[in-house]
Design a protein around this motif. Structure first.
Motif, PDB file in Angstrom:
ATOM      1  N   LEU A  29       0.597  -1.330  -0.627  1.00  0.00           N
ATOM      2  CA  LEU A  29       0.013  -0.218   0.002  1.00  0.00           C
ATOM      3  C   LEU A  29       1.222   1.427  -0.094  1.00  0.00           C
ATOM      4  N   ILE A  30       1.493   1.255   0.750  1.00  0.00           N
ATOM      5  CA  ILE A  30       3.100   2.480   0.838  1.00  0.00           C
ATOM      6  C   ILE A  30       3.417   2.529  -0.016  1.00  0.00           C
ATOM      7  N   LEU A  31       4.004   1.746  -0.872  1.00  0.00           N
ATOM      8  CA  LEU A  31       4.221   1.418  -2.556  1.00  0.00           C
ATOM      9  C   LEU A  31       3.768   2.479  -3.631  1.00  0.00           C
ATOM     10  N   GLY A  32       1.981   1.600  -3.224  1.00  0.00           N
ATOM     11  CA  GLY A  32       1.088   2.419  -4.687  1.00  0.00           C
ATOM     12  C   GLY A  32       0.837   3.814  -4.292  1.00  0.00           C
ATOM     13  N   LEU A  33       1.023   4.218  -2.747  1.00  0.00           N
ATOM     14  CA  LEU A  33       0.829   5.544  -2.242  1.00  0.00           C
ATOM     15  C   LEU A  33       2.055   6.376  -3.109  1.00  0.00           C
ATOM     16  N   VAL A  34       3.502   6.365  -2.484  1.00  0.00           N
ATOM     17  CA  VAL A  34       4.169   7.226  -2.695  1.00  0.00           C
ATOM     18  C   VAL A  34       4.157   7.125  -4.439  1.00  0.00           C
ATOM     19  N   ILE A  35       3.791   6.193  -5.179  1.00  0.00           N
ATOM     20  CA  ILE A  35       3.959   6.361  -7.002  1.00  0.00           C
ATOM     21  C   ILE A  35       2.917   7.430  -6.986  1.00  0.00           C
ATOM     22  N   GLY A  36       2.103   7.243  -6.222  1.00  0.00           N
ATOM     23  CA  GLY A  36       0.215   7.859  -6.652  1.00  0.00           C
ATOM     24  C   GLY A  36       0.265   9.518  -6.249  1.00  0.00           C
ATOM     25  N   VAL A  37       0.896   9.854  -4.693  1.00  0.00           N
ATOM     26  CA  VAL A  37       1.616  11.104  -4.256  1.00  0.00           C
ATOM     27  C   VAL A  37       2.635  11.440  -5.319  1.00  0.00           C
ATOM     28  N   THR A  38       3.363  10.776  -5.274  1.00  0.00           N
ATOM     29  CA  THR A  38       4.759  11.578  -6.216  1.00  0.00           C
ATOM     30  C   THR A  38       4.264  11.784  -7.318  1.00  0.00           C
ATOM     31  N   GLY A  39       3.287  11.141  -7.990  1.00  0.00           N
ATOM     32  CA  GLY A  39       3.526  11.382  -9.677  1.00  0.00           C
ATOM     33  C   GLY A  39       4.284  10.660 -10.447  1.00  0.00           C
ATOM     34  N   VAL A  40       5.121   9.557  -9.869  1.00  0.00           N
ATOM     35  CA  VAL A  40       5.689   9.026 -10.495  1.00  0.00           C
ATOM     36  C   VAL A  40       5.820   8.979 -12.344  1.00  0.00           C
TER      37      VAL A  40
END
Length: 237
Positions: A29-40
C-alpha cells in the motif's frame, strides 16, 4: 513431502501468518501511495510539469525501488521458512531484505538473459525449426533452474551460490525433474483457479476500486502461497 502436502501446507500458510500478510499488504500500500502521491507515472511518462514535480517524481522512484527491493527480499524469507519447514513468519529487516531483493533481481536477469543469448547465437547457425526446439528446451530448463537459483539465494543469501547455474540444474534432478514440473504446474493451477474465482466474484459484486483492493489482497496471499511452495519443494534437498 508429497506434492499434495506441499500445496495444502502452502495454501494454509498465509492464513496462519496473518501478521506477516498484513505487513506485506501495508508495504504494498505504501508503495502504491508513493507512486500516486509523487506522480511517478505521470511525470516520467509525459515529461511534463514543473522542475519540483519532476524532482518529486525522482524521489518517488527511489523510494519505490527501495520498497520493491524490500518486498522482494521479504518474499525470499518466506521461501527460506519453507526450506526450513518452519511455520514462523518472517520479520521485516529493511537492510538485509533490501540487499537480498537486489540480489534477486540480478539472479532474474542472469537466468533469463543467458538462454536468450544462446538462442540468438543458435539462430545465426541453424534453421528456424531447430532453433525453436532447442530454444523451448533451454527456456524450460532455465526457468526451472531459475526457481532453484532463487531458492538457493533464499537459503544462503549468497549471490554466487544462486548464480551457480550448473548446481541449480543439478538441484532440479536431485529433487526430481517430474516432481518439480508437477509441483509448479499445481501451484500455477491453484493461482489461476483462485484468481479466476475471486476476479469473477469481485467484478460482479463490487465497483472497480473495491474490486482492485480485494484482488490486491488476493495477489499478496498468492505470493505467500507460491513462495512457501517453492521453499517446501526445495526442502527436499
Amino acid at each position: 513431502m508429497e506434492i499434495m502436502d506441499i500445496i495444502v501446507d502452502s495454501i494454509s500458510y498465509p492464513a496462519d501468518n496473518l501478521k506477516s500478510l498484513f505487513i506485506y499488504l501495508i508495504l504494498g500500500l505504501i508503495l502504491g501511495l508513493v507512486i500516486g502521491v509523487t506522480g511517478v507515472e505521470t511525470a516520467l511518462m509525459t515529461g511534463e510539469g514543473s522542475f519540483f514535480a519532476f524532482l518529486l517524481a525522482i524521489i518517488g522512484v527511489i523510494i519505490s525501488i527501495l520498497i520493491s527491493f524490500l518486498l522482494e527480499g521479504y518474499g525470499l524469507d518466506i521461501i527460506k521458512s519453507g526450506i526450513r519447514r518452519s511455520t514462523a513468519s518472517p520479520e521485516v529487516d529493511f537492510q538485509r531484505q533490501s540487499i537480498n531483493g537486489v540480489k534477486s533481481v540480478i539472479v532474474s536477469i542472469v537466468y533469463f538473459i543467458v538462454p536468450v543469448i544462446i538462442i540468438l547465437l543458435l539462430s545465426m547457425v541453424f534453421k528456424n525449426w531447430i532453433v525453436y526446439i532447442v530454444g523451448f528446451i533451454l527456456i524450460l530448463i532455465f526457468s526451472l533452474a531459475y526457481t532453484m537459483g532463487i531458492c538457493r539465494l533464499a537459503k544462503t543469501e549468497d549471490l554466487s551460490v544462486a548464480l551457480d547455474i550448473k548446481a541449480a540444474i543439478d538441484d532440479i534432478f536431485n529433487i526430481g525433474f517430474v516432481k518439480v514440473i508437477l509441483t509448479l504446474i499445481a501451484v500455477l493451477l491453484v493461482i489461476l483457479i483462485i484468481t479466476g474465482i475471486f476476479g469473477a466474484i469481485t467484478g460482479a459484486i463490487f465497483n472497480k476500486t473495491i474490486a482492485s483492493v480485494i484482488m490486491g489482497i488476493i495477489d499478496a496471499y498468492l505470493l505467500f502461497f507460491s513462495n512457501r511452495a517453492m521453499g517446501l519443494l526445495y526442502s527436499e534437498i
